[in-house]
Design an enzyme around this catalytic site. Structure first.
Site, PDB file in Angstrom:
ATOM      1  N   GLY A   9       0.869  -1.182   0.000  1.00 16.27           N
ATOM      2  CA  GLY A   9       0.000   0.000   0.000  1.00 16.27           C
ATOM      3  C   GLY A   9       0.899   1.223   0.000  1.00 16.27           C
ATOM      4  O   GLY A   9       1.872   1.287  -0.767  1.00 16.27           O
ATOM      5  N   SER A  10       0.599   2.200   0.871  1.00 16.12           N
ATOM      6  CA  SER A  10       1.384   3.438   0.887  1.00 16.12           C
ATOM      7  C   SER A  10       2.817   3.163   1.326  1.00 16.12           C
ATOM      8  O   SER A  10       3.773   3.354   0.560  1.00 16.12           O
ATOM      9  CB  SER A  10       0.728   4.454   1.835  1.00 16.12           C
ATOM     10  OG  SER A  10      -0.568   4.782   1.375  1.00 16.12           O
ATOM     11  N   LEU A  11       2.995   2.697   2.576  1.00 13.02           N
ATOM     12  CA  LEU A  11       4.356   2.536   3.096  1.00 13.02           C
ATOM     13  C   LEU A  11       5.109   1.423   2.368  1.00 13.02           C
ATOM     14  O   LEU A  11       6.280   1.584   2.027  1.00 13.02           O
ATOM     15  CB  LEU A  11       4.314   2.246   4.605  1.00 13.02           C
ATOM     16  CG  LEU A  11       5.701   2.151   5.251  1.00 13.02           C
ATOM     17  CD1 LEU A  11       6.433   3.482   5.145  1.00 13.02           C
ATOM     18  CD2 LEU A  11       5.611   1.704   6.693  1.00 13.02           C
ATOM     19  N   GLY A  12       4.445   0.298   2.129  1.00 10.14           N
ATOM     20  CA  GLY A  12       5.126  -0.822   1.479  1.00 10.14           C
ATOM     21  C   GLY A  12       5.620  -0.453   0.091  1.00 10.14           C
ATOM     22  O   GLY A  12       6.706  -0.882  -0.329  1.00 10.14           O
ATOM     23  N   LYS A 179       7.048   5.283  20.087  1.00  8.52           N
ATOM     24  CA  LYS A 179       6.239   5.460  18.869  1.00  8.52           C
ATOM     25  C   LYS A 179       4.774   5.190  19.195  1.00  8.52           C
ATOM     26  O   LYS A 179       3.869   5.875  18.712  1.00  8.52           O
ATOM     27  CB  LYS A 179       6.751   4.508  17.767  1.00  8.52           C
ATOM     28  CG  LYS A 179       6.035   4.664  16.419  1.00  8.52           C
ATOM     29  CD  LYS A 179       6.718   5.653  15.494  1.00  8.52           C
ATOM     30  CE  LYS A 179       5.857   6.190  14.358  1.00  8.52           C
ATOM     31  NZ  LYS A 179       5.691   5.331  13.227  1.00  8.52           N
ATOM     32  N   ASN A 183       1.650   7.694  18.600  1.00  6.37           N
ATOM     33  CA  ASN A 183       0.451   7.315  17.838  1.00  6.37           C
ATOM     34  C   ASN A 183      -0.792   7.330  18.727  1.00  6.37           C
ATOM     35  O   ASN A 183      -1.878   7.708  18.281  1.00  6.37           O
ATOM     36  CB  ASN A 183       0.623   5.934  17.187  1.00  6.37           C
ATOM     37  CG  ASN A 183       1.630   5.948  16.049  1.00  6.37           C
ATOM     38  OD1 ASN A 183       2.518   5.117  15.988  1.00  6.37           O
ATOM     39  ND2 ASN A 183       1.527   6.904  15.145  1.00  6.37           N
ATOM     40  N   ASN A 197      -2.382  17.150  12.159  1.00  5.50           N
ATOM     41  CA  ASN A 197      -1.564  16.918  13.351  1.00  5.50           C
ATOM     42  C   ASN A 197      -1.197  18.218  14.071  1.00  5.50           C
ATOM     43  O   ASN A 197      -1.132  18.261  15.306  1.00  5.50           O
ATOM     44  CB  ASN A 197      -0.274  16.165  12.980  1.00  5.50           C
ATOM     45  CG  ASN A 197      -0.561  14.767  12.453  1.00  5.50           C
ATOM     46  OD1 ASN A 197      -1.707  14.336  12.423  1.00  5.50           O
ATOM     47  ND2 ASN A 197       0.479  14.062  12.037  1.00  5.50           N
ATOM     48  N   ASN A 246       0.334  17.105   8.252  1.00 10.94           N
ATOM     49  CA  ASN A 246      -0.101  15.727   7.963  1.00 10.94           C
ATOM     50  C   ASN A 246      -1.531  15.457   8.380  1.00 10.94           C
ATOM     51  O   ASN A 246      -1.985  15.912   9.439  1.00 10.94           O
ATOM     52  CB  ASN A 246       0.723  14.728   8.798  1.00 10.94           C
ATOM     53  CG  ASN A 246       1.914  14.196   8.056  1.00 10.94           C
ATOM     54  OD1 ASN A 246       2.466  14.906   7.243  1.00 10.94           O
ATOM     55  ND2 ASN A 246       2.301  12.974   8.366  1.00 10.94           N
ATOM     56  N   SER A 248      -3.139  12.383   9.846  1.00  8.68           N
ATOM     57  CA  SER A 248      -2.599  11.140  10.417  1.00  8.68           C
ATOM     58  C   SER A 248      -3.218   9.932   9.712  1.00  8.68           C
ATOM     59  O   SER A 248      -4.289  10.028   9.104  1.00  8.68           O
ATOM     60  CB  SER A 248      -2.889  11.066  11.916  1.00  8.68           C
ATOM     61  OG  SER A 248      -4.238  10.703  12.128  1.00  8.68           O
TER      62      SER A 248
HETATM   63  N1  LIG Z   1       1.707   5.405   5.377  1.00 10.99           N
HETATM   64  C1  LIG Z   1       2.679   5.877   6.168  1.00 10.99           C
HETATM   65  O1  LIG Z   1       3.233   6.970   5.919  1.00 10.99           O
HETATM   66  C2  LIG Z   1       3.129   5.109   7.372  1.00 10.99           C
HETATM   67  C3  LIG Z   1       2.486   3.936   7.758  1.00 10.99           C
HETATM   68  N2  LIG Z   1       2.943   3.251   8.867  1.00 10.99           N
HETATM   69  C4  LIG Z   1       2.306   2.003   9.259  1.00 10.99           C
HETATM   70  O2  LIG Z   1       2.547   1.060   8.216  1.00 10.99           O
HETATM   71  C5  LIG Z   1       1.441   0.133   8.125  1.00 10.99           C
HETATM   72  C6  LIG Z   1       0.852   0.207   6.708  1.00 10.99           C
HETATM   73  O3  LIG Z   1       0.310   1.498   6.517  1.00 10.99           O
HETATM   74  P1  LIG Z   1      -0.130   2.023   5.073  1.00 10.99           P
HETATM   75  O4  LIG Z   1       0.894   1.657   4.070  1.00 10.99           O
HETATM   76  O5  LIG Z   1      -0.476   3.437   5.227  1.00 10.99           O
HETATM   77  O6  LIG Z   1      -1.441   1.136   4.828  1.00 10.99           O
HETATM   78  P2  LIG Z   1      -2.121   0.734   3.441  1.00 10.99           P
HETATM   79  O7  LIG Z   1      -3.514   0.290   3.754  1.00 10.99           O
HETATM   80  O8  LIG Z   1      -1.907   1.820   2.444  1.00 10.99           O
HETATM   81  O9  LIG Z   1      -1.234  -0.508   2.946  1.00 10.99           O
HETATM   82  C7  LIG Z   1      -1.427  -1.840   3.297  1.00 10.99           C
HETATM   83  C8  LIG Z   1      -1.672  -2.590   2.013  1.00 10.99           C
HETATM   84  O10 LIG Z   1      -1.540  -3.985   2.238  1.00 10.99           O
HETATM   85  C9  LIG Z   1      -2.574  -4.622   1.487  1.00 10.99           C
HETATM   86  N3  LIG Z   1      -2.806  -5.967   2.008  1.00 10.99           N
HETATM   87  C10 LIG Z   1      -3.295  -6.325   3.226  1.00 10.99           C
HETATM   88  N4  LIG Z   1      -3.369  -7.678   3.317  1.00 10.99           N
HETATM   89  C11 LIG Z   1      -2.916  -8.166   2.143  1.00 10.99           C
HETATM   90  C12 LIG Z   1      -2.768  -9.497   1.605  1.00 10.99           C
HETATM   91  N5  LIG Z   1      -3.085 -10.571   2.344  1.00 10.99           N
HETATM   92  N6  LIG Z   1      -2.280  -9.640   0.358  1.00 10.99           N
HETATM   93  C13 LIG Z   1      -1.958  -8.555  -0.387  1.00 10.99           C
HETATM   94  N7  LIG Z   1      -2.070  -7.269   0.054  1.00 10.99           N
HETATM   95  C14 LIG Z   1      -2.550  -7.086   1.304  1.00 10.99           C
HETATM   96  C15 LIG Z   1      -3.754  -3.698   1.683  1.00 10.99           C
HETATM   97  O11 LIG Z   1      -4.794  -3.962   0.764  1.00 10.99           O
HETATM   98  P3  LIG Z   1      -6.334  -3.829   1.278  1.00 10.99           P
HETATM   99  O12 LIG Z   1      -6.468  -2.466   1.876  1.00 10.99           O
HETATM  100  O13 LIG Z   1      -7.109  -4.054   0.019  1.00 10.99           O
HETATM  101  O14 LIG Z   1      -6.524  -4.896   2.304  1.00 10.99           O
HETATM  102  C16 LIG Z   1      -3.080  -2.353   1.448  1.00 10.99           C
HETATM  103  O15 LIG Z   1      -2.977  -2.074   0.072  1.00 10.99           O
HETATM  104  C17 LIG Z   1       0.453   0.558   9.221  1.00 10.99           C
HETATM  105  O16 LIG Z   1       0.726  -0.152  10.403  1.00 10.99           O
HETATM  106  C18 LIG Z   1       0.783   2.049   9.416  1.00 10.99           C
HETATM  107  O17 LIG Z   1       0.373   2.524  10.687  1.00 10.99           O
HETATM  108  C19 LIG Z   1       4.040   3.658   9.571  1.00 10.99           C
HETATM  109  C20 LIG Z   1       4.699   4.794   9.227  1.00 10.99           C
HETATM  110  C21 LIG Z   1       4.293   5.630   8.119  1.00 10.99           C
HETATM  111  C1  LIG Z   2       3.764   9.992  13.096  1.00 13.01           C
HETATM  112  C2  LIG Z   2       2.316  10.002  12.597  1.00 13.01           C
HETATM  113  C3  LIG Z   2       1.403  10.487  13.688  1.00 13.01           C
HETATM  114  C4  LIG Z   2       2.346  10.984  11.455  1.00 13.01           C
HETATM  115  O1  LIG Z   2       1.101  11.354  10.994  1.00 13.01           O
HETATM  116  C5  LIG Z   2       1.942   8.607  12.203  1.00 13.01           C
HETATM  117  O2  LIG Z   2       2.701   7.673  12.434  1.00 13.01           O
HETATM  118  C6  LIG Z   2       0.628   8.268  11.619  1.00 13.01           C
HETATM  119  O3  LIG Z   2      -0.059   9.139  11.097  1.00 13.01           O
HETATM  120  O4  LIG Z   2       0.286   7.063  11.709  1.00 13.01           O
END
Ligand SMILES: NC(=O)C1=CN([C@@H]2O[C@H](COP(=O)(O)OP(=O)(O)OC[C@H]3O[C@@H](n4cnc5c(N)ncnc54)[C@H](OP(=O)(O)O)[C@@H]3O)[C@@H](O)[C@H]2O)C=CC1
Ligand SMILES: CC(C)(CO)C(=O)C(=O)O
Length: 296
Positions: A9-12, A179, A183, A197, A246, A248
């Site tokens: 998704g976003s982070l991955g 962290k 959060n 935020n 941001n 959040s």
């Molecule tokens: N975005 C950021 O800037 C930050 C995020 N984080 C943390 O990182 C984690 C991910 O956040 P974020 O990237 O924003 O979330 P997202 O929902 O954007 O990303 C997760 C992705 O994984 C997919 N997914 C889940 N299960 C499966 C599966 N079994 N097979 C294939 N794909 C799958 C989801 O699809 P679907 O939604 O269709 O299930 C989704 O596209 C969270 O814990 C968040 O708190 C930490 C720091 C920064």
């Molecule tokens: C650090 C912070 C609060 C930045 O928005 C965050 O980790 C989140 O939104 O999940």
């Protein structure tokens, strides 16, 4: 390194995109994002500007071998991610997720060392095939119980070679709790008040956010982690300031009518602190909203 990023998704997508400049990366995610990457590659913009062509799949083939699995699904999806990874031959796994308990869930399913990570990079999946880095931060990683491990050094080296700001840390329990406190203070408060935020720096929501963080610090202390209450409140203020513009992640989830990570954040604190009325209330309000939308 051969790296599987589970949860594109976003982070991955950001982490996988950056890693793909240096390593062999397979992203596991959903269509249409996976299809767009397979066709046109993954574009990373915002703080960076490049195109990479990692492998991208919607499910892992059987018997995959990789040096590292980076887990970036939302906390509620960790168990499913862990069972999908359980048949892979992995040398190490790393959670970069927010919330507490993800490493334990992974370790219960995986036959390899599981590392804990905290990540302060900001990422937003802008459209299929394109992720925006909204802020360059830092990745800290190490054994979840603290101390050192050869796997942490190797993974830290791999992240550094790919251009991440990386710290291999021997104090992950304190970092994870700090962290979590940040959060706990910022995410639910901004999601319920529907503010950015920076609105927590002063005004009516400031006291809610800092009180939630103080409760998290007391829960950390009860778990034997030295996180002073004043440090947790100061961390909330510092992060709210640094990420003032941001929305959040929990606020984004509520806007998009998605289930939140409240159980792994405020719920986790409320279950472990002797007295955590602010976290308990925030968790109950978020759960009530999720229930009203049929999300729980
Ligand atoms: N975005 C950021 O800037 C930050 C995020 N984080 C943390 O990182 C984690 C991910 O956040 P974020 O990237 O924003 O979330 P997202 O929902 O954007 O990303 C997760 C992705 O994984 C997919 N997914 C889940 N299960 C499966 C599966 N079994 N097979 C294939 N794909 C799958 C989801 O699809 P679907 O939604 O269709 O299930 C989704 O596209 C969270 O814990 C968040 O708190 C930490 C720091 C920064
Ligand atoms: C650090 C912070 C609060 C930045 O928005 C965050 O980790 C989140 O939104 O999940």
């Amino acid at each position: 390194m051969d790296v599987v990023v589970f949860g594109a998704g976003s982070l991955g997508s950001l982490v996988g995109g950056l890693l793909a400049r240096e390593h062999q990366v397979t992203l596991v995610g959903r269509d249409p994002h996976v299809d767009a990457i397979a066709t046109d590659g993954l574009r990373v913009d915002g703080e960076f500007e490049f195109l990479v062509r990692p492998d991208a799949v919607t499910s892992l083939p059987a018997d995959v071998r990789a040096d590292l699995a980076v887990v970036t699904v939302k906390a509620d999806d960790t168990a499913a991610a862990a069972s999908a990874l359980a048949d892979c031959d992995l040398r190490a796994a790393l959670s970069l997720q927010n919330g507490m308990g993800n490493e334990a869930t992974l370790a219960a399913h995986l036959d390899c060392p599981v590392l804990a990570g905290t990540c302060t990079y900001g990422a937003l999946l802008a459209e299929a095939g394109r992720v925006t880095c909204t802020g360059v931060g830092e990745i800290a990683l190490g054994p979840p119980e603290g101390g050192t491990a050869a796997e942490a050094d190797e993974v830290g080296d791999a992240f550094e070679r790919a251009g991440f700001e990386t710290t291999v840390a021997d104090d992950m329990p304190r970092r994870l709790w700090e962290k979590l406190a940040v959060n706990a203070g910022i995410n639910a408060t901004t999601a319920l008040a529907r503010v950015e935020n920076g609105a927590l720096l002063d005004g009516p929501a400031h006291a809610v956010a800092t009180a939630a963080a103080r409760e998290a610090a007391r829960a950390a202390q009860a778990a034997g982690v030295d996180l002073p209450v004043a440090d947790a409140a100061a961390a909330v203020e510092a992060v709210a300031d640094a990420t003032a513009a941001n929305t959040s992640s929990m606020h984004q989830d509520v806007r998009a009518e998605r289930r939140t990570e409240v159980d792994a954040i405020n719920g986790y604190v409320a279950d472990r602190a002797e007295n955590a009325p602010v976290n308990r209330t925030l968790a109950r309000l978020l759960r009530a909203w999720e229930r009203s939308r049929g999300l729980r």
